[in-house]
Design an enzyme around this catalytic site. Structure first.
Site, PDB file in Angstrom:
ATOM      1  N   ARG A   1       1.288   4.605  -6.014  1.00 34.15           N
ATOM      2  CA  ARG A   1       1.566   3.479  -5.111  1.00 34.15           C
ATOM      3  C   ARG A   1       2.541   2.506  -5.754  1.00 34.15           C
ATOM      4  O   ARG A   1       3.222   1.761  -5.058  1.00 34.15           O
ATOM      5  CB  ARG A   1       0.266   2.712  -4.790  1.00 34.15           C
ATOM      6  CG  ARG A   1      -0.618   3.366  -3.757  1.00 34.15           C
ATOM      7  CD  ARG A   1      -1.947   2.627  -3.666  1.00 34.15           C
ATOM      8  NE  ARG A   1      -1.833   1.238  -3.226  1.00 34.15           N
ATOM      9  CZ  ARG A   1      -1.788   0.846  -1.963  1.00 34.15           C
ATOM     10  NH1 ARG A   1      -1.857   1.734  -0.998  1.00 34.15           N
ATOM     11  NH2 ARG A   1      -1.708  -0.437  -1.654  1.00 34.15           N
TER      12      ARG A   1
ATOM     13  N   ARG B   1      10.892   0.817 -11.994  1.00 34.43           N
ATOM     14  CA  ARG B   1      12.299   0.678 -11.601  1.00 34.43           C
ATOM     15  C   ARG B   1      13.195   0.473 -12.812  1.00 34.43           C
ATOM     16  O   ARG B   1      12.858  -0.298 -13.712  1.00 34.43           O
ATOM     17  CB  ARG B   1      12.461  -0.517 -10.669  1.00 34.43           C
ATOM     18  CG  ARG B   1      11.627  -0.398  -9.433  1.00 34.43           C
ATOM     19  CD  ARG B   1      12.294  -1.088  -8.267  1.00 34.43           C
ATOM     20  NE  ARG B   1      11.390  -1.065  -7.127  1.00 34.43           N
ATOM     21  CZ  ARG B   1      10.602  -2.070  -6.793  1.00 34.43           C
ATOM     22  NH1 ARG B   1      10.641  -3.199  -7.474  1.00 34.43           N
ATOM     23  NH2 ARG B   1       9.809  -1.974  -5.758  1.00 34.43           N
TER      24      ARG B   1
ATOM     25  N   ARG C   1     -15.154  -0.261  -3.523  1.00 34.60           N
ATOM     26  CA  ARG C   1     -15.089  -1.473  -4.325  1.00 34.60           C
ATOM     27  C   ARG C   1     -14.964  -2.648  -3.371  1.00 34.60           C
ATOM     28  O   ARG C   1     -14.342  -2.544  -2.296  1.00 34.60           O
ATOM     29  CB  ARG C   1     -13.867  -1.458  -5.247  1.00 34.60           C
ATOM     30  CG  ARG C   1     -13.926  -0.404  -6.287  1.00 34.60           C
ATOM     31  CD  ARG C   1     -15.033  -0.612  -7.277  1.00 34.60           C
ATOM     32  NE  ARG C   1     -14.700  -1.620  -8.287  1.00 34.60           N
ATOM     33  CZ  ARG C   1     -15.521  -2.026  -9.232  1.00 34.60           C
ATOM     34  NH1 ARG C   1     -16.757  -1.552  -9.275  1.00 34.60           N
ATOM     35  NH2 ARG C   1     -15.141  -2.906 -10.131  1.00 34.60           N
TER      36      ARG C   1
ATOM     37  N   ARG D   1      -6.695 -10.916 -10.659  1.00 30.51           N
ATOM     38  CA  ARG D   1      -5.469 -11.657 -10.311  1.00 30.51           C
ATOM     39  C   ARG D   1      -5.824 -13.024  -9.751  1.00 30.51           C
ATOM     40  O   ARG D   1      -6.987 -13.280  -9.393  1.00 30.51           O
ATOM     41  CB  ARG D   1      -4.612 -10.864  -9.321  1.00 30.51           C
ATOM     42  CG  ARG D   1      -5.349 -10.454  -8.062  1.00 30.51           C
ATOM     43  CD  ARG D   1      -4.441  -9.621  -7.159  1.00 30.51           C
ATOM     44  NE  ARG D   1      -5.101  -9.286  -5.910  1.00 30.51           N
ATOM     45  CZ  ARG D   1      -4.510  -8.724  -4.872  1.00 30.51           C
ATOM     46  NH1 ARG D   1      -3.226  -8.421  -4.912  1.00 30.51           N
ATOM     47  NH2 ARG D   1      -5.189  -8.455  -3.771  1.00 30.51           N
TER      48      ARG D   1
ATOM     49  N   GLU E   1      -9.524 -13.530  -8.241  1.00 25.50           N
ATOM     50  CA  GLU E   1     -10.093 -12.376  -7.546  1.00 25.50           C
ATOM     51  C   GLU E   1     -10.823 -11.475  -8.539  1.00 25.50           C
ATOM     52  O   GLU E   1     -10.260 -11.103  -9.567  1.00 25.50           O
ATOM     53  CB  GLU E   1      -8.973 -11.601  -6.861  1.00 25.50           C
ATOM     54  CG  GLU E   1      -9.464 -10.388  -6.095  1.00 25.50           C
ATOM     55  CD  GLU E   1      -8.363  -9.715  -5.275  1.00 25.50           C
ATOM     56  OE1 GLU E   1      -7.548 -10.430  -4.657  1.00 25.50           O
ATOM     57  OE2 GLU E   1      -8.317  -8.478  -5.273  1.00 25.50           O
TER      58      GLU E   1
ATOM     59  N   TYR F   1      -7.652   4.772   1.967  1.00 23.63           N
ATOM     60  CA  TYR F   1      -6.930   3.636   1.389  1.00 23.63           C
ATOM     61  C   TYR F   1      -5.667   3.476   2.247  1.00 23.63           C
ATOM     62  O   TYR F   1      -4.726   4.239   2.084  1.00 23.63           O
ATOM     63  CB  TYR F   1      -6.579   4.065  -0.042  1.00 23.63           C
ATOM     64  CG  TYR F   1      -6.114   3.040  -1.035  1.00 23.63           C
ATOM     65  CD1 TYR F   1      -5.908   1.715  -0.704  1.00 23.63           C
ATOM     66  CD2 TYR F   1      -5.889   3.428  -2.351  1.00 23.63           C
ATOM     67  CE1 TYR F   1      -5.500   0.819  -1.675  1.00 23.63           C
ATOM     68  CE2 TYR F   1      -5.480   2.537  -3.316  1.00 23.63           C
ATOM     69  CZ  TYR F   1      -5.285   1.231  -2.972  1.00 23.63           C
ATOM     70  OH  TYR F   1      -4.878   0.355  -3.924  1.00 23.63           O
TER      71      TYR F   1
ATOM     72  N   ASP G   1      -2.651   0.991   4.172  1.00 25.42           N
ATOM     73  CA  ASP G   1      -1.989  -0.295   4.366  1.00 25.42           C
ATOM     74  C   ASP G   1      -1.991  -0.634   5.859  1.00 25.42           C
ATOM     75  O   ASP G   1      -2.169   0.247   6.706  1.00 25.42           O
ATOM     76  CB  ASP G   1      -0.552  -0.213   3.849  1.00 25.42           C
ATOM     77  CG  ASP G   1      -0.503  -0.100   2.332  1.00 25.42           C
ATOM     78  OD1 ASP G   1      -1.446  -0.584   1.679  1.00 25.42           O
ATOM     79  OD2 ASP G   1       0.462   0.467   1.804  1.00 25.42           O
TER      80      ASP G   1
END
Ligand code: UDP
Length: 399
Positions: free
Chosen positions: A178, A182, A258, A289, A310, A364, A366
């Site tokens: 995911r 770069r 989770r 985070r 979180e 999972y 989006d």
């Protein structure tokens, strides 16, 4: 001549899957749809609301940044909301300093104290990768092959253990895929063509999708198969978007998820961290985070701020399921529940039902994938109703 009454459908869940399906049904045929949600608001985990103390639009169940390559999905959401450009530029706070995520040329050069160009960095990172791994069998092997041990341990290992509550060797390699790596200075977290955040929040978008004379919404309405009396005079078909194991009263056991919890950061500052999302990959920091929500709406001005730490943990009864773990035991359980789902309409006490969305298919997904699947699924359902055949029970084939 009297015309036949319009069919009524019941949709369980007002997240994107249930909402888009409801809208497509009322636009695609003469019918009424009732949408039930057990919570006191629509929009599921995409729910946003203004924080009373600061006026900041808060993503109540964690940050949602819309990103898609799919023209149809992008057009679809624009029918119902004004999406403003937003690019998620995540930072990672580590014991070795603050870095840019996902790993890009700036991260690599700063981390190794170098000034490499793209080709040099590509060769350098390739030289760090573990050559003994050909076909990575899990998350850790994928990371070691791609990045080598130092980057893996700094940015991924601790974060992943905290996020998933298991060792990265127990997770599929696809979870790491995911995240890109770069060899340029592009620090946009996502790679998709269209990215943004709705100006008035996701809940407003969902409210508008549901704003149709043939759709009724009932909030605080919990659906429980064991106490639900199906009657064709009330509803001719049910579409369920809640957790698949919950539909069957967890008869075969619980699918692993989770969940995340949020701790409000006490601060008098007007800008707590200077960025929307900062990840904490080190294991000795207990949270994963911090998100500071005013930075998700750079077009708004706010004097005060609101931020949350979180934490990730195993889902227990009563918790909101977030991330499906999909371990081998979960996959076996999913198979059982899917076959129960396939046979449900002809089982004793059964009724015609289809399952749709992230929770009902235990994937999972989006937001864009959820919306796309709901659009495609609703077209199949409408066709089935036209042809007087049974709609598909699930939108996908389980691999
Ligand atoms: N990840 C990590 N460090 C980070 C960000 C992500 O190790 O700083 C790993 C983690 O295992 C996570 C996966 O990469 O589950 C995918 O990240 P993504 O941001 O897509 O997670 P999600 O959107 O599901 O929260």
């Amino acid at each position: 001549m009297t015309s036949l009454p319009k069919p009524r459908f019941l949709v369980i869940g007002s997240g994107f899957s249930g909402t888009v399906l409801a809208r497509q049904l009322v636009e695609g045929m003469e019918c009424f749809v009732e949408v039930w949600d057990e919570r006191s608001h629509v929009a599921g985990n995409c729910h946003t609301e203004r924080d009373a103390a600061t006026g900041v639009m808060v993503h109540k169940y964690g940050p949602h940044i819309f990103n898609t390559d799919n023209e149809q999905v992008w057009k679809y959401v624009h029918r119902f909301g004004d999406f403003r450009p937003f690019v998620n530029r995540v930072k990672a706070c580590t014991s070795r300093g603050m870095f840019s995520m996902p790993i890009n040329l700036l991260t690599i050069n700063q981390f190794f104290g170098k000034t490499m160009n793209p080709d040099e960095a590509r060769n350098f990172i390739a030289s760090l990768g573990d050559k003994t791994i050909n076909e990575p069998k899990n998350f850790e092997e994928q990371a070691l092959k791609m990045l080598g041990r130092e980057l893996y341990e700094t940015f991924f290992k601790g974060y992943t253990i905290k996020q998933w509550g298991c060792h990265p060797t127990d997770l599929p390699a696809s979870v790491l895929k995911r995240l890109p790596i770069r060899f340029n200075y592009d620090d946009n977290y996502y790679e998709k063509k269209y990215q943004g955040i709705p100006a008035e929040g996701y809940t407003e978008v969902i409210r508008r999708i549901l704003d149709h004379p043939n759709i009724t919404v009932r909030l605080g309405e919990k659906f429980d198969v064991s106490s639900f009396h199906f009657s064709l005079s009330a509803f001719s078909y049910i579409f369920y978007t809640g957790p698949l194991d919950a539909f069957f009263g967890y008869s075969e056991g619980r699918l692993g998820y989770r969940t995340v919890t949020f701790e409000h950061v006490e601060t008098d500052s007007s800008d707590y961290q200077g960025n929307a999302v900062i990840n904490y990959p080190d294991l000795d920091t207990p949270f994963t985070r911090i998100h500071e929500h005013k930075h998700f709406t750079p077009w708004e001005k706010h004097d005060k701020t609101v931020a949350f730490r979180e934490y990730s943990k195993e889902t227990e009864p009563g918790d909101i399921p977030y991330y499906p773990k999909r371990l081998a035991t979960d996959q076996a359980l999913l198979k059982k529940y899917r076959s129960l789902g396939e046979g449900f309409s002809i089982s004793p006490g059964g009724f015609p039902v289809s399952f749709l969305g992230r929770l009902a298919t235990y994937r999972y997904m989006d937001m864009e994938a959820v919306i796309n699947e709901a659009i495609v699924f609703s077209e199949n359902v409408l066709q089935s109703f036209r042809e007087k055949t049974a709609p598909p029970v699930f939108p996908n084939h389980e691999r």
